[in-house]
Design an enzyme around this catalytic site. Sequence first.
Site, PDB file in Angstrom:
ATOM      1  N   THR A 131      -4.005  31.398  10.189  1.00  0.00           N
ATOM      2  CA  THR A 131      -4.849  32.508   9.983  1.00  0.00           C
ATOM      3  C   THR A 131      -4.618  33.667  10.756  1.00  0.00           C
ATOM      4  O   THR A 131      -3.982  33.580  12.110  1.00  0.00           O
ATOM      5  CB  THR A 131      -6.315  31.862  10.434  1.00  0.00           C
ATOM      6  OG1 THR A 131      -6.576  30.776   9.896  1.00  0.00           O
ATOM      7  CG2 THR A 131      -7.460  32.737  10.383  1.00  0.00           C
ATOM      8  N   ILE A 345     -35.115  13.470  13.476  1.00  0.00           N
ATOM      9  CA  ILE A 345     -35.759  12.240  14.028  1.00  0.00           C
ATOM     10  C   ILE A 345     -36.080  12.303  15.349  1.00  0.00           C
ATOM     11  O   ILE A 345     -36.839  11.693  15.945  1.00  0.00           O
ATOM     12  CB  ILE A 345     -34.586  11.027  13.625  1.00  0.00           C
ATOM     13  CG1 ILE A 345     -34.732  10.906  12.178  1.00  0.00           C
ATOM     14  CG2 ILE A 345     -34.888   9.674  14.426  1.00  0.00           C
ATOM     15  CD1 ILE A 345     -33.459   9.846  11.861  1.00  0.00           C
ATOM     16  N   GLU A 371      -9.806  24.609   7.855  1.00  0.00           N
ATOM     17  CA  GLU A 371      -9.332  23.805   6.995  1.00  0.00           C
ATOM     18  C   GLU A 371      -9.620  23.844   5.520  1.00  0.00           C
ATOM     19  O   GLU A 371      -9.493  23.002   4.784  1.00  0.00           O
ATOM     20  CB  GLU A 371      -8.851  22.425   7.472  1.00  0.00           C
ATOM     21  CG  GLU A 371      -7.728  22.775   8.738  1.00  0.00           C
ATOM     22  CD  GLU A 371      -7.353  21.420   9.615  1.00  0.00           C
ATOM     23  OE1 GLU A 371      -7.255  21.391  10.605  1.00  0.00           O
ATOM     24  OE2 GLU A 371      -6.955  20.423   8.814  1.00  0.00           O
TER      25      GLU A 371
HETATM   26  N1  COS Z   1       0.839  21.022  -2.449  1.00  0.00           N
HETATM   27  C1  COS Z   1       1.948  21.602  -2.955  1.00  0.00           C
HETATM   28  N2  COS Z   1       2.301  23.242  -3.434  1.00  0.00           N
HETATM   29  C2  COS Z   1       1.120  23.856  -3.331  1.00  0.00           C
HETATM   30  C3  COS Z   1      -0.102  23.396  -2.724  1.00  0.00           C
HETATM   31  C4  COS Z   1      -0.369  21.912  -2.305  1.00  0.00           C
HETATM   32  N3  COS Z   1      -1.284  21.479  -1.923  1.00  0.00           N
HETATM   33  N4  COS Z   1      -0.921  24.362  -2.971  1.00  0.00           N
HETATM   34  C5  COS Z   1      -0.317  25.403  -3.371  1.00  0.00           C
HETATM   35  N5  COS Z   1       1.183  24.905  -3.487  1.00  0.00           N
HETATM   36  C6  COS Z   1       2.266  25.902  -3.831  1.00  0.00           C
HETATM   37  C7  COS Z   1       2.467  25.827  -5.306  1.00  0.00           C
HETATM   38  O1  COS Z   1       3.880  25.932  -5.676  1.00  0.00           O
HETATM   39  C8  COS Z   1       1.443  26.610  -5.933  1.00  0.00           C
HETATM   40  O2  COS Z   1       1.759  26.923  -7.391  1.00  0.00           O
HETATM   41  P1  COS Z   1       1.216  26.071  -8.459  1.00  0.00           P
HETATM   42  O3  COS Z   1       0.052  25.891  -8.227  1.00  0.00           O
HETATM   43  O4  COS Z   1       1.806  26.880  -9.805  1.00  0.00           O
HETATM   44  O5  COS Z   1       2.126  24.670  -8.245  1.00  0.00           O
HETATM   45  C9  COS Z   1       1.824  27.967  -5.011  1.00  0.00           C
HETATM   46  O6  COS Z   1       1.753  27.113  -3.732  1.00  0.00           O
HETATM   47  C10 COS Z   1       0.495  29.062  -4.953  1.00  0.00           C
HETATM   48  O7  COS Z   1      -0.469  28.174  -4.686  1.00  0.00           O
HETATM   49  P2  COS Z   1      -2.008  28.737  -5.271  1.00  0.00           P
HETATM   50  O8  COS Z   1      -1.781  29.612  -6.622  1.00  0.00           O
HETATM   51  O9  COS Z   1      -2.960  27.829  -4.938  1.00  0.00           O
HETATM   52  O10 COS Z   1      -2.159  30.060  -4.215  1.00  0.00           O
HETATM   53  P3  COS Z   1      -3.236  30.989  -4.051  1.00  0.00           P
HETATM   54  O11 COS Z   1      -2.845  32.094  -3.446  1.00  0.00           O
HETATM   55  O12 COS Z   1      -4.217  31.185  -5.366  1.00  0.00           O
HETATM   56  O13 COS Z   1      -3.980  30.070  -2.806  1.00  0.00           O
HETATM   57  C11 COS Z   1      -6.113  29.315  -1.881  1.00  0.00           C
HETATM   58  C12 COS Z   1      -5.503  30.398  -2.821  1.00  0.00           C
HETATM   59  C13 COS Z   1      -7.295  30.107  -1.495  1.00  0.00           C
HETATM   60  C14 COS Z   1      -6.361  28.069  -2.498  1.00  0.00           C
HETATM   61  C15 COS Z   1      -5.172  29.131  -0.462  1.00  0.00           C
HETATM   62  O14 COS Z   1      -4.915  30.282   0.233  1.00  0.00           O
HETATM   63  C16 COS Z   1      -6.235  28.522   0.590  1.00  0.00           C
HETATM   64  O15 COS Z   1      -6.135  27.290   0.405  1.00  0.00           O
HETATM   65  N6  COS Z   1      -6.719  29.101   1.378  1.00  0.00           N
HETATM   66  C17 COS Z   1      -7.371  28.569   2.620  1.00  0.00           C
HETATM   67  C18 COS Z   1      -6.612  28.413   3.586  1.00  0.00           C
HETATM   68  C19 COS Z   1      -7.142  27.674   4.742  1.00  0.00           C
HETATM   69  O16 COS Z   1      -7.601  26.474   4.609  1.00  0.00           O
HETATM   70  N7  COS Z   1      -7.156  28.158   5.925  1.00  0.00           N
HETATM   71  C20 COS Z   1      -7.608  27.512   7.015  1.00  0.00           C
HETATM   72  C21 COS Z   1      -6.608  27.515   7.996  1.00  0.00           C
HETATM   73  S1  COS Z   1      -6.387  26.152   8.940  1.00  0.00           S
HETATM   74  S2  COS Z   1      -7.814  26.270  10.260  1.00  0.00           S
END
Ligand code: COS
Length: 393
Positions: A131, A345, A371
């Site tokens: 982040t 409660i 997360e």
């Molecule tokens: N496992 C393996 N590969 C993954 C994956 C997973 N869980 N998630 C993504 N990928 C890889 C894949 O190659 C994916 O392409 P495909 O879906 O075609 O296979 C590629 O990464 C791109 O992923 P995606 O299309 O989902 O990317 P986006 O930019 O659309 O992602 C979200 C958007 C919002 C889903 C992502 O940025 C996210 O999870 N954000 C939240 C982050 C978060 O939780 N932050 C908290 C931080 S920790 S406190």
Amino acid sequence: MPEISNVGGMDAETFAAFTSQLERYVRERLIPAEPQVIADDRIPDDILAEMREMGLFGITMPEQYGGAGMNISQYVETIRLLSYALPAYRSITSINIGMVCSALMKSGTPEQKAHWLPRLAAGAIASFALTEPGSGSDAAAMQTRAVRDGNGYVLTGTKRYITNAPFAKVALVMARTSVEPLPKNAHVSAFLVPMDTPGITVGKPDRKMGQQGSQIADIILEDVKVPGDALLGGEEGKGFMAAMQSLDNGRLSVGAAAAGYAKRALDTALRYATERKAFGEPIANFQLIQAMLADSQAEIYASECMIADACRLADEGKRVSIEAASAKMFASEMCGRVVDRCVQIHGGAGYLAEYEAERFFRDARIYRIYEGTTQILQLVIAKTMLREFAAQH
Ligand code: COS
């Protein structure tokens, strides 16, 4: 309680002995120390030493690296049991055994595993630095840069809300190796950065709504030079995937944390309902109180089943993005409802700092945010559903 799979993990008997030791430790040591952890906003050194001694920082690392070799089901169950106590105890261990161990095991080179896993298992504290001030949910929009410099890289940028930053010995830092965004977010790479590398400073710990004892802070990177072998997996462009895979794992851990803390809140509410009298009898005799207790019990059980099922699939080597997102979303929202009922409660007492219900309510709020917020998890679930639907039609 659903059965915990031991496929690929510790044998069931050793795990059962470990969990009963852990439950006792939580009851007899961690819970009584909670007021001190809250007052000092940190876990005392003697408890940290005991947690290291018990191997809590290394439960997921394979035995060859000094860990306990738990599978995902066993590690997540351990988190659930640990999370019956103040969330700070989970926070301090979970980045090691969840996020960073998972990234190293899935994507690290043999040399990176040999170097870092024994240190993490022994209790060197890790941070997961994804982040930034301008990118949270939109993780791939990060601005931190990693520029090639001879055989190594120079990292510059600011990471925000980083759990354990004030105590960390190493951070897994996600940074851009390309200014231009690349398909599948291949502009993101991950680096294993020792926190004593020149150019790193850690900000003042942020003041938070709850979760006292767990510290978060900025990590500021100013021209931080790292060698080429700090690049996770030795390959650029794999950082986003590694982060998302770790987040699948981390989301199971947050789900379990929420389920464990919800159980604590419910047990506290149950005890209060049997002790507190109104209209001449314990309030537990009233059916509207019973309804709140019963709904909480059913929802906790549902979340435990979801988490155990998602973990079992992960242990079979399946990608569990949907299941992990679903389990985390359900458990965190459920925990929010249970801590709210716990306050209800308790009545007026539930609003007072003197009772634990008020603290449960504040501590639980973050589970719906970090997360992956509930809204991001809805997107993760829906995106996969829609993609599968389109492929079938
Ligand atoms: N496992 C393996 N590969 C993954 C994956 C997973 N869980 N998630 C993504 N990928 C890889 C894949 O190659 C994916 O392409 P495909 O879906 O075609 O296979 C590629 O990464 C791109 O992923 P995606 O299309 O989902 O990317 P986006 O930019 O659309 O992602 C979200 C958007 C919002 C889903 C992502 O940025 C996210 O999870 N954000 C939240 C982050 C978060 O939780 N932050 C908290 C931080 S920790 S406190």
